[in-house]
Design an enzyme around this catalytic site. Structure first.
Site, PDB file in Angstrom:
ATOM      1  N   ASN A 169       1.030   6.756   8.445  1.00 57.54           N
ATOM      2  CA  ASN A 169       2.005   7.513   7.648  1.00 57.54           C
ATOM      3  C   ASN A 169       1.728   9.019   7.695  1.00 57.54           C
ATOM      4  OD1 ASN A 169       4.327   6.724   6.231  1.00 57.54           O
ATOM      5  ND2 ASN A 169       3.147   5.407   4.867  1.00 57.54           N
ATOM      6  N   ARG A 171       1.854  12.875   7.637  1.00 61.47           N
ATOM      7  CA  ARG A 171       2.721  13.890   7.052  1.00 61.47           C
ATOM      8  C   ARG A 171       2.235  15.272   7.483  1.00 61.47           C
ATOM      9  NH1 ARG A 171       5.072   9.879   6.402  1.00 61.47           N
ATOM     10  NH2 ARG A 171       6.050   9.034   4.523  1.00 61.47           N
ATOM     11  N   ALA A 234       8.638  -3.694  17.736  1.00 56.01           N
ATOM     12  CA  ALA A 234       7.235  -3.471  17.397  1.00 56.01           C
ATOM     13  C   ALA A 234       6.371  -4.392  18.228  1.00 56.01           C
ATOM     14  CB  ALA A 234       7.003  -3.732  15.912  1.00 56.01           C
ATOM     15  N   ASP A 260       7.193   1.593   5.481  1.00 54.33           N
ATOM     16  CA  ASP A 260       6.596   0.952   4.307  1.00 54.33           C
ATOM     17  C   ASP A 260       7.105  -0.480   4.173  1.00 54.33           C
ATOM     18  OD1 ASP A 260       5.520   3.494   3.790  1.00 54.33           O
ATOM     19  OD2 ASP A 260       7.224   4.032   2.523  1.00 54.33           O
TER      20      ASP A 260
END
Length: 319
Positions: A169, A171, A234, A260
């Site tokens: 994740n 950022r 995936a 998520d």
């Protein structure tokens, strides 16, 4: 006092979310929908909707937004351990659409209550009693104390024999690729399940081809590596076996939260004892559902929803 048992425990910053109703530059937005959003709480909601007990721990301000986060998570069946911090506000996320295809997300979380999370906020009995600890690499980027909290939680979970799950994740607004990569390379050896996109995985291992990237990541420690490719599906590398998942065809409305949802679907499958193929299908289905409506988590599926998506149809919905 011993905390009640939970299947999954996670922690991090959840923010009040203002989503503009009008497409275009945010400065022209006049109407907003108010909700909540945060990577870890999104996962907790997703796991709860799929039939498992989920607990979220975090700090919120002594304000209406903090109350909104607490009530929203409780309403979704999540055991919300929202610690009220009177010295800092609840963080904010502002989301708009610059064009029909381009989502514009802004964060206002500097010195927020969520960034002040620390090891002392985590109940050792809660973490040690969970079957899964899920964290994201967002939390260690928030502050030094939050980074220590992640390390502390992982140590507690590993000593108790719990599955440790990490979603990269990344950022860019919180830390540089070099900083994130250094922390991830130090941490990944203590992780059982690693979720990453291709670019996120390459913060850790400089390998381009997806299968070889998964192998390089698994060589660092994780038993299960999930490489997400969005609309291209995936792949999962578990215990040396590679599995590919085709995407579900859906009309994308809001892409935020899809990763998520994918993690929540996979972890719910693992908690249910599903075989690798089924848990990967559930992960992809959850990610597909997440993008079909506005909001970070509102369209996350329940078990009765999962059959609605079919691969290879025009609109992804069975009739």
């Amino acid at each position: 006092m011993t905390s009640p048992a939970t299947d999954l425990v996670t922690f991090g910053e959840t923010m009040a979310l203002f989503a503009a109703r009008r497409t275009g530059p945010l400065r022209f937005a006049r109407d907003f929908d108010l909700g909540v959003g945060g990577a870890e709480s999104n996962v907790a909601i997703g796991v709860s909707r799929l039939g498992h007990r989920a607990t979220w721990v975090g700090r919120v301000g002594a304000d209406e937004f903090g109350d909104l986060i607490r009530s929203t998570l409780l309403g979704e069946g999540v055991d919300a351990r929202a610690i009220t911090d009177p010295g800092a506000p609840t963080g904010l996320m502002i989301k708009g659409r610059r064009t029909a295809e381009l989502v514009d997300v802004r964060y206002y979380r500097s010195a927020s209550a969520g960034s002040r999370l620390s090891p002392g906020d985590l109940d050792p009995d809660l973490v040690g009693g969970a079957r899964v600890l899920h964290v994201s690499a967002i939390t260690p980027a928030l502050s030094g104390s939050a980074r220590e909290a992640v390390r502390h939680a992982m140590a507690l979970a590993r000593s108790a024999g719990a599955l440790v799950s990490l979603d990269v994740n990344y950022r860019a607004a919180l830390w540089s690729p070099a900083e994130a990569g250094a922390w991830l390379r130090e941490t990944v050896a203590d992780v059982d399940v690693l979720f990453a996109t291709g670019p996120e995985g390459r913060l850790i291992a400089d390998v381009e081809e997806p299968v070889e990237l998964a192998r390089a990541l698994a060589a660092l420690g994780p038993r299960h590596v999930l490489v997400k490719a969005g609309a291209e599906g995936a792949l999962e590398l578990s215990d040396g076996v590679v599995r590919h998942a085709e995407p579900y065809r859906v009309t994308e409305v809001d892409p935020v939260g899809a990763g998520d949802a994918f993690a929540a679907g996979w972890l719910a499958g693992w908690l249910s004892g599903h075989d690798p193929e089924e848990r990967l299908r559930t992960a992809c289905a959850a990610g597909a559902f997440a993008v079909t409506s506005q909001g970070d988590w509102e369209s996350l599926p329940r078990p009765s929803d999962l059959h609605l998506l079919q691969r290879g149809t025009d609109d992804g919905v069975s009739r």
